[in-house]
Design a protein around this motif. Structure first.
Motif, PDB file in Angstrom:
ATOM      1  N   UNK A 177     -15.178   4.122  -0.792  1.00  0.00           N
ATOM      2  CA  UNK A 177     -14.339   3.118  -1.445  1.00  0.00           C
ATOM      3  C   UNK A 177     -13.498   2.341  -0.439  1.00  0.00           C
ATOM      4  N   UNK A 178     -13.452   2.842   0.794  1.00  0.00           N
ATOM      5  CA  UNK A 178     -12.689   2.149   1.820  1.00  0.00           C
ATOM      6  C   UNK A 178     -11.190   2.304   1.622  1.00  0.00           C
ATOM      7  N   UNK A 179     -10.445   1.384   2.209  1.00  0.00           N
ATOM      8  CA  UNK A 179      -8.991   1.365   2.126  1.00  0.00           C
ATOM      9  C   UNK A 179      -8.573   0.044   1.496  1.00  0.00           C
ATOM     10  N   UNK A 180      -7.724   0.127   0.476  1.00  0.00           N
ATOM     11  CA  UNK A 180      -7.250  -1.078  -0.220  1.00  0.00           C
ATOM     12  C   UNK A 180      -5.778  -1.269   0.084  1.00  0.00           C
ATOM     13  N   UNK A 181      -5.432  -2.459   0.577  1.00  0.00           N
ATOM     14  CA  UNK A 181      -4.030  -2.751   0.848  1.00  0.00           C
ATOM     15  C   UNK A 181      -3.281  -3.009  -0.454  1.00  0.00           C
ATOM     16  N   UNK A 182      -2.026  -2.565  -0.549  1.00  0.00           N
ATOM     17  CA  UNK A 182      -1.226  -2.865  -1.740  1.00  0.00           C
ATOM     18  C   UNK A 182      -0.986  -4.362  -1.855  1.00  0.00           C
ATOM     19  N   UNK A 183      -0.624  -4.832  -3.034  1.00  0.00           N
ATOM     20  CA  UNK A 183      -0.312  -6.260  -3.188  1.00  0.00           C
ATOM     21  C   UNK A 183       0.913  -6.631  -2.375  1.00  0.00           C
ATOM     22  N   UNK A 184       1.033  -7.892  -2.043  1.00  0.00           N
ATOM     23  CA  UNK A 184       2.185  -8.360  -1.281  1.00  0.00           C
ATOM     24  C   UNK A 184       3.458  -8.175  -2.099  1.00  0.00           C
ATOM     25  N   UNK A 185       4.465  -7.604  -1.458  1.00  0.00           N
ATOM     26  CA  UNK A 185       5.734  -7.385  -2.151  1.00  0.00           C
ATOM     27  C   UNK A 185       6.400  -8.723  -2.465  1.00  0.00           C
ATOM     28  N   UNK A 186       6.812  -8.926  -3.705  1.00  0.00           N
ATOM     29  CA  UNK A 186       7.434 -10.207  -4.065  1.00  0.00           C
ATOM     30  C   UNK A 186       8.863 -10.302  -3.529  1.00  0.00           C
ATOM     31  N   UNK A 187       9.302 -11.532  -3.368  1.00  0.00           N
ATOM     32  CA  UNK A 187      10.708 -11.739  -3.012  1.00  0.00           C
ATOM     33  C   UNK A 187      11.478 -11.899  -4.308  1.00  0.00           C
ATOM     34  N   UNK A 245      -6.223  -6.622  -6.911  1.00  0.00           N
ATOM     35  CA  UNK A 245      -4.958  -6.395  -7.605  1.00  0.00           C
ATOM     36  C   UNK A 245      -4.659  -7.542  -8.557  1.00  0.00           C
ATOM     37  N   UNK A 246      -4.210  -7.207  -9.750  1.00  0.00           N
ATOM     38  CA  UNK A 246      -3.850  -8.204 -10.757  1.00  0.00           C
ATOM     39  C   UNK A 246      -2.422  -7.927 -11.231  1.00  0.00           C
TER      40      UNK A 246
END
Length: 442
Positions: A177-187, A245-246
């Motif tokens: 499945x590999x490595x999935x980066x988390x979504x970008x943290x919102x400001x 990511x959604x």
């Protein structure tokens, strides 16, 4: 055995003379054809077949069962069957990732976690244990590498590679499945919040079908009014589907000041946070929060003697250790905020268990903070000095499972690592019957 004690007064293992003078052994076992017919009657009955398969005990056995035929495939992959199987056989603890901290006074940092297997394990799980042991974290520098969260077989890692910051969701049992980066943290904009400081927490949640993953970025800011201050929280919720990511929703609430060592817990649709005299619950669906008083007699506590853990029914467990007495409470997760909703499930004395290990009379054990305690609170980890102790709640067994031997390190935290659930079944092609739920079979 006396023949009179057997049905019909016949000894099934006796030898009797026949008319031709030859000896013949009488047996009550049916002929091969009758035995085969009996097996067929059992295996052709869905209800009986379910009762057999549900007792197999390990998810690896379910993978073998679905390969028999399509009928078995539909029975085993049915959601109602899987729910029942999990209730009878919770995901097994394969081992744990242990986090240590350096004792350097100038830079007391967390060091890269290592995996420790729980032995013994059934031979059927040898491959899973080997995958977890051999999973490489070499992409991360040794210092400043840490696990942010771990749920079942999914871990969220943070670390550095040179000057580059690395974040990643990992599945050691499914490296493909590999490595999935988390979504970008919102400001996040915090209207009326003081710029005194902000921080953030990551929370992972596996959905019930095991096919999607929820990631929550919990940020906070201080609200100061005179000499009092509170915390404004905002949770942004994302769902991982097919590697993407959604953004799903967000929730915000103002809560009283938490403990200094904030350790939020996600259970169901609520985020629970510990305060000095209560537990605050932020509802991610309604953006409301409730304050849950602690059980009577627990008005004050310190971080070493109390811990929260997820409960299957969207509630929380409260584990409290006072000297050598371990008490376990359950809160159902409703909104009434009453102490009457705390149910004392267990009260365990550790004295005899420590005596058996030869560890009684030393320093007092403390709770070792963990992200998981298994379905229905299967286990708890304790810390004594530089040793980690594993307490099997059901069987009342305590054993030492890890000890820090390096002089420049100290035991920090444990992240239990569970067997994958639910199993990943192959997809049947061109079979419309696969889409039909057989919900009435259990």
């Amino acid at each position: 055995m006396d023949p009179a004690d057997t049905p019909g007064g016949v000894d099934p293992f006796s030898k009797t003379s026949c008319m031709d003078g030859k000896m013949q052994r009488h047996s009550q076992f049916p002929p091969p054809l009758e035995a085969a017919d009996s097996v067929s009657r059992v295996l052709d009955d869905d209800d009986l077949l379910i009762e057999i398969i549900v007792r197999l005990g390990l998810p690896t056995s379910l993978i073998r069962a679905i390969l028999v035929c399509k009928r078995w495939f539909f029975i085993v992959s049915n959601k109602a069957f899987l729910r029942r199987f999990r209730s009878l056989h919770p995901p097994r603890l394969l081992g744990f990732y242990v986090s240590t901290r350096s004792t350097d006074e100038l830079l007391p940092v967390l060091l890269r976690p290592c995996f420790v297997s729980m032995l013994p394990q059934p031979p059927e799980l040898a491959t899973a244990v080997r995958l977890a042991e051999n999973y490489s974290l070499e992409a991360y520098d040794e210092e400043l590498a840490c696990i942010l969260d771990c749920q079942n077989d999914t871990i969220l890692l943070h670390g550095f590679q040179g000057k580059k910051i690395l974040w990643g969701v990992h599945w050691p049992l499914c490296p493909e499945r590999g490595v999935v980066e988390p979504p970008m943290a919102p400001y996040d904009q915090f209207d009326g919040a003081s710029p005194a400081g902000t921080c953030a927490q990551f929370l992972l949640k596996e959905e019930g079908d095991g096919k999607s993953l929820t990631f929550i970025w919990l940020s906070m800011a201080y609200l100061i009014e005179g000499k009092k201050y509170s915390i404004k929280y905002k949770a942004n919720i994302y769902t991982l589907q097919d590697g993407l990511w959604h953004w799903r929703s967000s929730a915000a609430a103002v809560l009283p000041s938490p403990r200094s060592d904030l350790n939020p817990l996600l259970s169901g649709n609520k985020i629970y946070m510990e305060h000095s005299t209560s537990i605050a619950a932020l509802n991610l669906t309604t953006s409301n929060f409730t304050s849950i008083p602690l059980p009577e007699g627990m008005e004050r506590y310190i971080c070493e003697d109390m811990m929260m853990s997820r409960a299957n029914d969207s509630g929380i467990y409260l584990i409290h250790l006072e000297i050598l007495q371990l008490r376990i409470w359950l809160h159902r997760g409703d909104n009434s905020g009453s102490m009457r909703n705390w149910l004392l499930l267990d009260d365990i004395c550790l004295r005899e268990m420590l005596d058996a290990l030869g560890m009684a009379g030393g320093e007092q054990p403390t709770l070792l903070n963990t992200s998981e305690t298994g379905d229905n609170l299967q286990f708890v980890f304790l810390k004594m000095g530089q040793c980690a102790l594993y307490l099997d709640i059901k069987h009342r067994e305590l054993r030492k499972v890890y000890e820090v031997t390096e002089d420049d390190r100290t035991l920090e935290r444990i992240y239990p690592f569970m067997m994958t659930w639910p199993p990943t079944f192959p997809v049947l092609k061109n079979d419309p019957a696969r889409t039909v739920e057989r919900a009435g079979t259990i």
